[in-house]
Design a protein around this motif. Structure first.
Motif, PDB file in Angstrom:
ATOM      1  N   SER A 104      -3.846   4.610 -12.133  1.00 37.93           N
ATOM      2  CA  SER A 104      -4.386   3.388 -11.798  1.00 37.93           C
ATOM      3  C   SER A 104      -3.866   2.836 -10.673  1.00 37.93           C
ATOM      4  O   SER A 104      -2.687   3.013 -10.323  1.00 37.93           O
ATOM      5  N   TYR A 105      -4.772   2.026  -9.965  1.00 35.78           N
ATOM      6  CA  TYR A 105      -4.180   1.285  -8.639  1.00 35.78           C
ATOM      7  C   TYR A 105      -4.536   0.063  -8.788  1.00 35.78           C
ATOM      8  O   TYR A 105      -5.254  -0.514  -9.639  1.00 35.78           O
ATOM      9  N   PRO A 106      -4.150  -0.809  -7.870  1.00 37.57           N
ATOM     10  CA  PRO A 106      -4.299  -2.307  -7.790  1.00 37.57           C
ATOM     11  C   PRO A 106      -5.682  -2.769  -7.902  1.00 37.57           C
ATOM     12  O   PRO A 106      -6.429  -1.913  -7.301  1.00 37.57           O
ATOM     13  N   PRO A 107      -6.278  -3.829  -8.420  1.00 38.69           N
ATOM     14  CA  PRO A 107      -7.645  -4.149  -8.354  1.00 38.69           C
ATOM     15  C   PRO A 107      -8.074  -4.250  -6.765  1.00 38.69           C
ATOM     16  O   PRO A 107      -7.065  -4.431  -5.828  1.00 38.69           O
ATOM     17  N   TYR A 108      -9.419  -3.912  -6.532  1.00 39.23           N
ATOM     18  CA  TYR A 108     -10.015  -4.237  -5.241  1.00 39.23           C
ATOM     19  C   TYR A 108      -9.902  -5.608  -5.047  1.00 39.23           C
ATOM     20  O   TYR A 108      -9.901  -5.750  -3.722  1.00 39.23           O
ATOM     21  N   PHE A 109     -10.013  -6.541  -5.585  1.00 41.59           N
ATOM     22  CA  PHE A 109     -10.106  -8.093  -5.448  1.00 41.59           C
ATOM     23  C   PHE A 109      -8.999  -8.450  -6.411  1.00 41.59           C
ATOM     24  O   PHE A 109      -8.969  -8.247  -7.652  1.00 41.59           O
ATOM     25  N   GLU A 110      -8.398 -10.032  -6.079  1.00 41.14           N
ATOM     26  CA  GLU A 110      -7.692 -10.411  -7.210  1.00 41.14           C
ATOM     27  C   GLU A 110      -8.292 -10.904  -8.221  1.00 41.14           C
ATOM     28  O   GLU A 110      -9.531 -11.260  -8.265  1.00 41.14           O
ATOM     29  N   GLY A 111      -7.773 -10.740  -9.582  1.00 40.43           N
ATOM     30  CA  GLY A 111      -8.219 -11.061 -10.611  1.00 40.43           C
ATOM     31  C   GLY A 111      -9.254  -9.862 -11.250  1.00 40.43           C
ATOM     32  O   GLY A 111      -9.582  -9.929 -12.364  1.00 40.43           O
ATOM     33  N   GLY A 112      -9.485  -8.704 -10.225  1.00 44.17           N
ATOM     34  CA  GLY A 112     -10.343  -7.823 -10.830  1.00 44.17           C
ATOM     35  C   GLY A 112      -9.601  -6.824 -11.735  1.00 44.17           C
ATOM     36  O   GLY A 112      -8.391  -6.947 -11.949  1.00 44.17           O
ATOM     37  N   PRO A 113     -10.347  -5.594 -12.193  1.00 45.89           N
ATOM     38  CA  PRO A 113      -9.644  -4.850 -13.065  1.00 45.89           C
ATOM     39  C   PRO A 113      -8.867  -3.751 -12.201  1.00 45.89           C
ATOM     40  O   PRO A 113      -9.293  -3.739 -11.119  1.00 45.89           O
ATOM     41  N   PRO A 114      -7.975  -3.070 -12.608  1.00 41.58           N
ATOM     42  CA  PRO A 114      -7.362  -2.015 -11.979  1.00 41.58           C
ATOM     43  C   PRO A 114      -8.565  -0.841 -11.645  1.00 41.58           C
ATOM     44  O   PRO A 114      -9.239  -0.759 -12.458  1.00 41.58           O
ATOM     45  N   VAL A 115      -8.224  -0.346 -10.465  1.00 44.53           N
ATOM     46  CA  VAL A 115      -8.907   0.908 -10.405  1.00 44.53           C
ATOM     47  C   VAL A 115      -8.296   2.163 -10.909  1.00 44.53           C
ATOM     48  O   VAL A 115      -6.943   2.580 -10.534  1.00 44.53           O
ATOM     49  N   ARG A 116      -9.276   2.886 -11.464  1.00 47.19           N
ATOM     50  CA  ARG A 116      -8.688   4.090 -12.305  1.00 47.19           C
ATOM     51  C   ARG A 116      -9.428   5.302 -11.656  1.00 47.19           C
ATOM     52  O   ARG A 116     -10.579   5.319 -11.007  1.00 47.19           O
ATOM     53  N   ILE A 117      -8.717   6.421 -11.298  1.00 47.55           N
ATOM     54  CA  ILE A 117      -9.065   7.648 -11.096  1.00 47.55           C
ATOM     55  C   ILE A 117      -8.938   8.598 -11.848  1.00 47.55           C
ATOM     56  O   ILE A 117      -7.778   8.417 -12.988  1.00 47.55           O
ATOM     57  N   GLY A 118      -9.366   9.723 -12.000  1.00 48.41           N
ATOM     58  CA  GLY A 118      -9.090  11.039 -12.789  1.00 48.41           C
ATOM     59  C   GLY A 118     -10.331  11.563 -13.560  1.00 48.41           C
ATOM     60  O   GLY A 118     -10.267  12.336 -14.734  1.00 48.41           O
ATOM     61  N   GLY A 119     -11.533  10.790 -13.554  1.00 48.61           N
ATOM     62  CA  GLY A 119     -12.817  11.119 -14.658  1.00 48.61           C
ATOM     63  C   GLY A 119     -13.809  12.191 -14.134  1.00 48.61           C
ATOM     64  O   GLY A 119     -14.726  12.288 -14.789  1.00 48.61           O
TER      65      GLY A 119
END
Length: 297
Positions: A104-119
């Motif tokens: 997981s990485y920080p959201p693209y924008f403040e208040g957004g969901p975390p950015v997930r990779i691996g799918g």
């Protein structure tokens, strides 16, 4: 004056949800007019479908009517996109196209969901177990002439899929693949790749000229010029793609490769030329295919 939405002739779209659960994909499909060849139509499948599908269809329909002049014949274009009108769905493509490990990485924008990779494994399973069978029910396809295209993260996914399921497609077209991602983790997939006795695969790797060590002329005056140049040194898009092409070409598992540098193109502007090249590979007339195979031997 009456205004109506413009639709690409010969195209349809439908939503298809993974049987494993999750949000549906928007599948975009172009099928040529008339009867398919006896063996079925060749297929080009693209990721980031909302962005790539219009390029691919326009490239095909303007060239296929003139095969003796273009070397391109008719075929089916299918694209995996997302519901909505935006060309990219940053959140979903990060998960779909970013290979493991799951992070997981920080959201693209403040208040957004975390950015997930691996799918990527889930998307690959969806393609193999659901999408390709569904397309085969809708139109007669030549299973020996299937091609997969991806750009950027999509190019990384293309490499992942090749290393995991080398027999799934005949042609693998990876444009500007983000090989550097996660410390070039994809190189571990390359080393541990699946090998199918007697299988042959063609891998086309490419990048834009200005994805290398130099900025595009217009970028020199940008405020972020210095930072952009430093980022290029980390990403090494051109060098890593070229190195992979040289390393894999003629390998003992039957992979043939080609590297192409698109003059004058940046990471985003290269999309059009790269999709056009994918069309020329996927739908090459029979004579072009035979000559390509002969030149590789």
């Amino acid at each position: 004056m009456t205004e109506n939405a413009f639709v690409l002739p010969g195209t349809v779209q439908f939503d298809l949800a993974p049987v494993s659960g999750g949000e549906p994909y928007r599948i975009l499909l172009f099928v040529p007019k008339g009867e398919p060849p006896a063996e079925g139509w060749p297929l080009l499948l693209t990721t980031d479908g909302n962005a790539t599908f219009p390029f691919a269809v326009s490239s095909l329909v303007t060239q296929a009517p003139y095969p003796s002049g273009t070397g391109i014949d008719w075929g089916v274009v299918a694209a995996i996109g997302y519901p909505g009108d935006e060309p990219y769905n940053a959140q979903r493509r990060a998960w779909d196209l970013g290979p493991p490990p799951i992070k997981s990485y920080p959201p693209y924008f403040e208040g957004g969901p975390p950015v997930r990779i691996g799918g990527t494994g889930e998307l690959l399973a969806f393609i193999e177990m659901q999408l390709l069978p569904r397309l085969a029910q809708m139109v007669k396809l030549d299973i020996r002439r299937r091609s997969l295209f991806g750009h950027s993260f999509g190019g990384l996914f293309t490499l992942y899929a090749l290393f995991e399921r080398p027999g799934l497609f005949a042609n693998w077209i990876a444009a500007s693949p983000t090989i550097y991602w996660e410390g070039s983790e994809i190189l571990n997939n390359e080393t541990a790749r699946q090998r199918v006795p007697g299988n042959t695969a063609f891998l086309h790797l490419s990048a834009g000229e200005f994805e290398g060590d130099h900025l595009a002329p217009f970028q020199h005056s940008n405020e972020d010029a210095a930072a952009r140049l430093e980022k290029k040194k980390i990403e090494r898009t051109v060098a890593l793609a070229l190195e992979m092409a040289e390393r894999l070409d003629g390998s003992d598992d039957g992979i043939r490769t080609q590297f192409e540098l698109f003059t004058g193109q940046t990471h985003m502007s290269v999309l059009g030329p790269a999709v056009n090249r994918a069309v020329s590979i996927a739908f090459a007339v029979a004579q072009e295919i035979e000559e390509s195979h002969a030149n590789a031997q």
